[in-house]
Design a protein around this motif. Sequence first.
Motif, PDB file in Angstrom:
ATOM      1  N   UNK A 148      33.898  17.444  40.140  1.00 24.53           N
ATOM      2  CA  UNK A 148      33.828  18.193  41.396  1.00 24.53           C
ATOM      3  C   UNK A 148      33.205  19.603  41.086  1.00 24.53           C
ATOM      4  N   UNK A 149      32.909  20.376  42.172  1.00 25.47           N
ATOM      5  CA  UNK A 149      32.466  21.835  42.059  1.00 25.47           C
ATOM      6  C   UNK A 149      33.962  22.613  41.708  1.00 25.47           C
ATOM      7  N   UNK A 150      35.027  22.129  41.828  1.00 27.22           N
ATOM      8  CA  UNK A 150      36.186  22.850  41.516  1.00 27.22           C
ATOM      9  C   UNK A 150      36.391  22.974  40.019  1.00 27.22           C
ATOM     10  N   UNK A 151      36.096  21.980  39.424  1.00 30.47           N
ATOM     11  CA  UNK A 151      36.334  21.722  37.946  1.00 30.47           C
ATOM     12  C   UNK A 151      35.191  22.701  37.241  1.00 30.47           C
ATOM     13  N   UNK A 152      34.228  22.987  37.624  1.00 33.56           N
ATOM     14  CA  UNK A 152      33.194  23.747  36.948  1.00 33.56           C
ATOM     15  C   UNK A 152      32.998  25.102  37.327  1.00 33.56           C
ATOM     16  N   UNK A 153      34.132  25.826  38.133  1.00 34.42           N
ATOM     17  CA  UNK A 153      34.100  27.002  38.423  1.00 34.42           C
ATOM     18  C   UNK A 153      34.140  28.250  37.256  1.00 34.42           C
ATOM     19  N   UNK A 154      34.553  27.922  36.218  1.00 36.71           N
ATOM     20  CA  UNK A 154      34.603  28.820  35.055  1.00 36.71           C
ATOM     21  C   UNK A 154      33.423  28.449  34.144  1.00 36.71           C
ATOM     22  N   UNK A 155      32.485  27.871  34.461  1.00 32.56           N
ATOM     23  CA  UNK A 155      31.497  27.561  33.486  1.00 32.56           C
ATOM     24  C   UNK A 155      30.382  28.721  33.623  1.00 32.56           C
ATOM     25  N   UNK A 156      30.142  29.346  32.547  1.00 33.41           N
ATOM     26  CA  UNK A 156      29.086  30.258  32.676  1.00 33.41           C
ATOM     27  C   UNK A 156      27.854  29.785  33.012  1.00 33.41           C
ATOM     28  N   UNK A 157      26.975  30.623  33.902  1.00 35.93           N
ATOM     29  CA  UNK A 157      25.776  29.957  34.436  1.00 35.93           C
ATOM     30  C   UNK A 157      24.862  29.500  33.784  1.00 35.93           C
ATOM     31  N   UNK A 158      24.586  30.148  32.372  1.00 41.06           N
ATOM     32  CA  UNK A 158      23.521  29.656  31.602  1.00 41.06           C
ATOM     33  C   UNK A 158      23.944  27.983  31.180  1.00 41.06           C
ATOM     34  N   UNK A 159      25.252  27.934  30.906  1.00 35.32           N
ATOM     35  CA  UNK A 159      25.697  26.566  30.529  1.00 35.32           C
ATOM     36  C   UNK A 159      25.441  25.596  31.717  1.00 35.32           C
ATOM     37  N   UNK A 160      26.008  26.134  32.888  1.00 39.31           N
ATOM     38  CA  UNK A 160      25.719  25.188  34.012  1.00 39.31           C
ATOM     39  C   UNK A 160      24.517  24.699  34.211  1.00 39.31           C
ATOM     40  N   UNK A 161      23.257  25.427  34.119  1.00 38.03           N
ATOM     41  CA  UNK A 161      21.979  25.188  34.312  1.00 38.03           C
ATOM     42  C   UNK A 161      21.427  24.132  33.122  1.00 38.03           C
ATOM     43  N   UNK A 162      22.029  24.608  32.074  1.00 33.33           N
ATOM     44  CA  UNK A 162      21.473  23.710  30.958  1.00 33.33           C
ATOM     45  C   UNK A 162      21.907  22.294  30.740  1.00 33.33           C
ATOM     46  N   UNK A 163      23.284  22.075  31.055  1.00 35.62           N
ATOM     47  CA  UNK A 163      24.153  21.051  30.595  1.00 35.62           C
ATOM     48  C   UNK A 163      24.716  20.241  32.002  1.00 35.62           C
ATOM     49  N   UNK A 164      24.386  20.497  33.102  1.00 37.17           N
ATOM     50  CA  UNK A 164      25.086  19.665  34.321  1.00 37.17           C
ATOM     51  C   UNK A 164      23.568  19.417  35.264  1.00 37.17           C
ATOM     52  N   UNK A 165      23.730  18.187  35.923  1.00 39.88           N
ATOM     53  CA  UNK A 165      23.079  17.909  36.967  1.00 39.88           C
ATOM     54  C   UNK A 165      23.753  17.800  38.161  1.00 39.88           C
ATOM     55  N   UNK A 166      23.273  18.756  39.434  1.00 44.49           N
ATOM     56  CA  UNK A 166      24.177  18.733  40.508  1.00 44.49           C
ATOM     57  C   UNK A 166      23.436  17.529  41.349  1.00 44.49           C
ATOM     58  N   UNK A 167      24.582  16.880  42.028  1.00 41.76           N
ATOM     59  CA  UNK A 167      24.165  15.823  43.013  1.00 41.76           C
ATOM     60  C   UNK A 167      25.162  16.159  44.258  1.00 41.76           C
ATOM     61  N   UNK A 168      24.718  16.755  45.389  1.00 42.96           N
ATOM     62  CA  UNK A 168      25.443  17.084  46.544  1.00 42.96           C
ATOM     63  C   UNK A 168      26.670  17.960  45.965  1.00 42.96           C
ATOM     64  N   UNK A 169      27.881  17.732  46.128  1.00 47.47           N
ATOM     65  CA  UNK A 169      29.009  18.360  45.641  1.00 47.47           C
ATOM     66  C   UNK A 169      29.588  17.902  44.320  1.00 47.47           C
ATOM     67  N   UNK A 170      28.792  16.967  43.636  1.00 45.34           N
ATOM     68  CA  UNK A 170      29.138  16.650  42.424  1.00 45.34           C
ATOM     69  C   UNK A 170      28.302  17.116  41.094  1.00 45.34           C
ATOM     70  N   UNK A 171      28.858  17.121  40.044  1.00 44.32           N
ATOM     71  CA  UNK A 171      28.011  17.627  38.967  1.00 44.32           C
ATOM     72  C   UNK A 171      28.213  16.789  37.695  1.00 44.32           C
ATOM     73  N   UNK A 172      27.123  16.266  37.019  1.00 45.97           N
ATOM     74  CA  UNK A 172      27.460  15.188  35.979  1.00 45.97           C
ATOM     75  C   UNK A 172      26.986  16.008  34.672  1.00 45.97           C
ATOM     76  N   UNK A 173      27.663  15.876  33.846  1.00 49.25           N
ATOM     77  CA  UNK A 173      27.205  16.549  32.449  1.00 49.25           C
ATOM     78  C   UNK A 173      26.039  15.581  31.691  1.00 49.25           C
ATOM     79  N   UNK A 174      25.310  16.388  30.873  1.00 47.61           N
ATOM     80  CA  UNK A 174      23.870  15.663  30.282  1.00 47.61           C
ATOM     81  C   UNK A 174      24.516  14.641  29.324  1.00 47.61           C
TER      82      UNK A 174
END
Length: 259
Positions: A148-174
């Motif tokens: 969920x988006x709650x889990x990823x709130x502290x992830x630095x932005x460059x990590x978020x862009x590089x290692x996650x794929x957003x689908x609606x309100x969920x994020x899946x790791x690469x």
Amino acid sequence: MEDQDFLLFIKKVKDYTSIDLSQYKEAQMKRRLTTLRTKKGYNTFASFFEAMTKDKELFYEFLDRMTINVSEFWRNPNRWEVLEKTFLPDMLRKSRKLKCWSAACSTGEEPYTLAMILAELNALKDAHLLATDIDDGALAKAKKGIYSDRSIRDVPSHYLKKYYKQENLTFSVSEELKREIRYQKQNLLIDTFDTQFDLIICRNVMIYFTEEAKHLLYQKFANALKPGGILFVGSTEQIFSPGQYELESAETFFYRKKG
């Protein structure tokens, strides 16, 4: 009678699962499980146990309540930064093949955080990364890697862009991260540990155990580290007298194996 009911429940759970609830702090464990039992409509722990053995979903819910699967990526970000900027680069200067373990990994946020950092340091492919937990349900969620988006709130932005794929309100790791982590079921209190780890991460778990269980686990973790290896603990889990385990304080919440 109520105490007897709970004590018998502890014995039955141990016989059925090898999980020894007597090693957990009794007051908070009993309160948590009583809340679950009452919510599910059972008047006694005896009837609750009987239902648990017949209903897999209820059994997983019991495990979830017992282990408090509350986790998030980059929990206490400044501590992860110390790992990223200080300890891991120091380890990598000595060896490119790091052996790391996320113990009581819950739903996977912690090992994935470590995997991202190792990937940024170009060390993930060469690393051996183990993640273990007692809860099959938590491990299944970890392997899926959807959060969920709650889990990823502290992830630095460059990590978020590089290692996650957003689908609606969920994020899946690469997939790159998923395939480099080996998940395994494990009971920390009774199972034997592998050895020669460069890094062991076990955070926000010890607070649920009795002092005797903590002592046993710190000794087992210390024995599992190679000389110079690092144990990374949670923000409420400072080890007093680390020397008794052949550990020394290396930084706040980081302990180094002597030798």
